[in-house]
Design an enzyme around this catalytic site. Sequence first.
Site, PDB file in Angstrom:
ATOM      1  N   GLN A 189       0.815  -1.166   0.022  1.00 19.48           N
ATOM      2  CA  GLN A 189       0.000  -0.012   0.096  1.00 19.48           C
ATOM      3  C   GLN A 189       0.760   1.357   0.000  1.00 19.48           C
ATOM      4  O   GLN A 189       0.276   2.332  -0.077  1.00 19.48           O
ATOM      5  CB  GLN A 189      -0.929   0.314   1.151  1.00 19.48           C
ATOM      6  CG  GLN A 189      -2.164  -1.014   1.101  1.00 19.48           C
ATOM      7  CD  GLN A 189      -3.124  -1.060   0.016  1.00 19.48           C
ATOM      8  OE1 GLN A 189      -3.171   0.131  -0.334  1.00 19.48           O
ATOM      9  NE2 GLN A 189      -3.608  -2.032  -0.133  1.00 19.48           N
ATOM     10  N   SER A 209       2.943  -4.527  -5.388  1.00 17.26           N
ATOM     11  CA  SER A 209       2.246  -5.261  -6.457  1.00 17.26           C
ATOM     12  C   SER A 209       1.621  -4.224  -7.450  1.00 17.26           C
ATOM     13  O   SER A 209       1.320  -3.064  -6.993  1.00 17.26           O
ATOM     14  CB  SER A 209       1.008  -5.802  -5.593  1.00 17.26           C
ATOM     15  OG  SER A 209       0.208  -6.794  -6.347  1.00 17.26           O
ATOM     16  N   HIS A 211      -0.947  -4.026  -9.170  1.00 14.34           N
ATOM     17  CA  HIS A 211      -2.310  -3.487  -9.151  1.00 14.34           C
ATOM     18  C   HIS A 211      -2.770  -2.492  -8.331  1.00 14.34           C
ATOM     19  O   HIS A 211      -3.953  -1.834  -8.301  1.00 14.34           O
ATOM     20  CB  HIS A 211      -3.358  -4.750  -9.438  1.00 14.34           C
ATOM     21  CG  HIS A 211      -3.555  -5.375  -7.951  1.00 14.34           C
ATOM     22  ND1 HIS A 211      -4.653  -5.343  -7.238  1.00 14.34           N
ATOM     23  CD2 HIS A 211      -2.790  -6.322  -7.301  1.00 14.34           C
ATOM     24  CE1 HIS A 211      -4.669  -6.040  -6.226  1.00 14.34           C
ATOM     25  NE2 HIS A 211      -3.366  -6.576  -6.262  1.00 14.34           N
ATOM     26  N   CYS A 336     -16.566 -11.273   4.914  1.00 14.59           N
ATOM     27  CA  CYS A 336     -17.384 -12.542   4.640  1.00 14.59           C
ATOM     28  C   CYS A 336     -16.447 -14.001   4.819  1.00 14.59           C
ATOM     29  O   CYS A 336     -15.837 -14.215   4.096  1.00 14.59           O
ATOM     30  CB  CYS A 336     -18.148 -12.514   3.299  1.00 14.59           C
ATOM     31  SG  CYS A 336     -19.810 -12.213   3.561  1.00 14.59           S
TER      32      CYS A 336
HETATM   33  N1  PLP Z   1      -0.449  -6.825   1.312  1.00 12.25           N
HETATM   34  C1  PLP Z   1      -1.205  -5.854   1.495  1.00 12.25           C
HETATM   35  C2  PLP Z   1      -1.056  -4.962   2.382  1.00 12.25           C
HETATM   36  C3  PLP Z   1      -2.225  -5.580   0.547  1.00 12.25           C
HETATM   37  O1  PLP Z   1      -3.141  -4.725   0.342  1.00 12.25           O
HETATM   38  C4  PLP Z   1      -2.457  -6.770  -0.512  1.00 12.25           C
HETATM   39  C5  PLP Z   1      -3.509  -6.692  -1.403  1.00 12.25           C
HETATM   40  O2  PLP Z   1      -4.937  -6.854  -1.050  1.00 12.25           O
HETATM   41  C6  PLP Z   1      -1.564  -7.877  -0.586  1.00 12.25           C
HETATM   42  C7  PLP Z   1      -0.764  -7.927   0.576  1.00 12.25           C
HETATM   43  C8  PLP Z   1      -1.643  -9.071  -1.436  1.00 12.25           C
HETATM   44  O3  PLP Z   1      -1.230  -8.489  -2.688  1.00 12.25           O
HETATM   45  P1  PLP Z   1      -1.522  -9.224  -4.174  1.00 12.25           P
HETATM   46  O4  PLP Z   1      -2.877  -8.878  -4.467  1.00 12.25           O
HETATM   47  O5  PLP Z   1      -0.749  -8.433  -5.145  1.00 12.25           O
HETATM   48  O6  PLP Z   1      -1.259 -10.669  -3.937  1.00 12.25           O
END
Ligand code: PLP
Length: 412
Positions: A189, A209, A211, A336
Amino acid sequence: MGGDEQRTMNLPIYFDYQATTPVDQRVLDVMLPYFTSAYGNAASRSHAFGWKAEEAVDTSREQIASILNASSKEVVFTSGSTEAINLAMKGVGEMYGSKGKHIITCLAEHKAVLDTAKHMEKQGFEVTYLEPDANGAVTAQQVAGAIREDTILVTIMWANNEVGTINPIREIGAVCREHGVLFFTDGTQAVGKIPVDVEADNIDLLCFSGHKVYGPKGVGALYVRRRKPRVRLVAQMDGGGHERGMRSGTLNVPGIVGLGAACAVAQQDLEKDMAHSIAMRERFEKRIFEALDHVAINGDEHSRLPGCSNLSFAYVEGESLIMGFKDLAVSSGSACTSASLEPSHVLQSMGVGDELAHSSIRFGFGRLTTPEEIDFAADQVITAVKKLRELSPLYEMVQEGIDLSTIAWTGH
Ligand code: PLP
């Protein structure tokens, strides 16, 4: 895209930028040729298709190194943060497990970290789960207090995905360095949203990541420090020995190109993006707080991701509230599970009661959010909360000045 041009308001409006982000048009444009014309395998050494793909991967590595202040040799491509987290934690555990079997993390981490830690517990590791404070943060002192002779890894996220709280990463990193313990931070984040510098911030491993930074889904990276100290990992995927043996598998060239381009755009626009998201968040919260009482901000008001506003609306059930504004795409503070609606583990770890957790909603703002969308959203929220509260006998009692502190509010 770039956020400058005027757009008409399309419904529903997206306010879930912590869940994922759209691919920036500037990123997509750079990616497209790698699907159709420049489709070589970056590991093909014998022809121009392969060389072109490899060159594109190298460019991406440089762009990622630049936003992190790392060297390109320290970047390992993965399918996203979840995989990078598994590689970092299990890879360190297997490599250094003979030195010690103790790991430190925090209860407010993402499930990808918590579930990896749980898995490692089954393999004989001992995990200390630090409790965050009421804002969702852990301190360097807490980490220092938990470090033992046999501690090999500290895993603390940079910024929380649910409440946006930013941890004191530089201080935590300094404590780890002082004690000779490796420090891994989940930067999913943070990268592209706030300044990140693996040198100044004392980081040994960091994941993020595509996305979440206006790049594609299914691609991410793990930063693995090469000097002072040199971090070694046991690969979690066996195969062709790609990524210097740390992550085998044919490289996702278009995705990697997109990840690099997304980092380049984010680095260039960081200040502008931050200022925009903060302005959107402040506009939203101002309108909400002017119109409604009994609203609380979850997370650290003063050390928060620019585009994150997690609010609890007392005397209102979050899921009903979300139903009340169907044109807004947001997330609730409940998750959920198979059979029931559980309050979020992050809010629980911060000591937020189940009732308030169930009444909390995360609003996420980003590059494409406009002031018009904010005003529309705030109006929708205000109307929906007022309407639901009209049906709440407890809210009525509060308005009449009756002290409810002794009455348990179930929130349902
Ligand atoms: N760590 C955090 C803080 C995230 O917000 C997310 C995504 O929701 C992830 C890890 C997992 O990332 P990815 O969707 O690239 O596996």
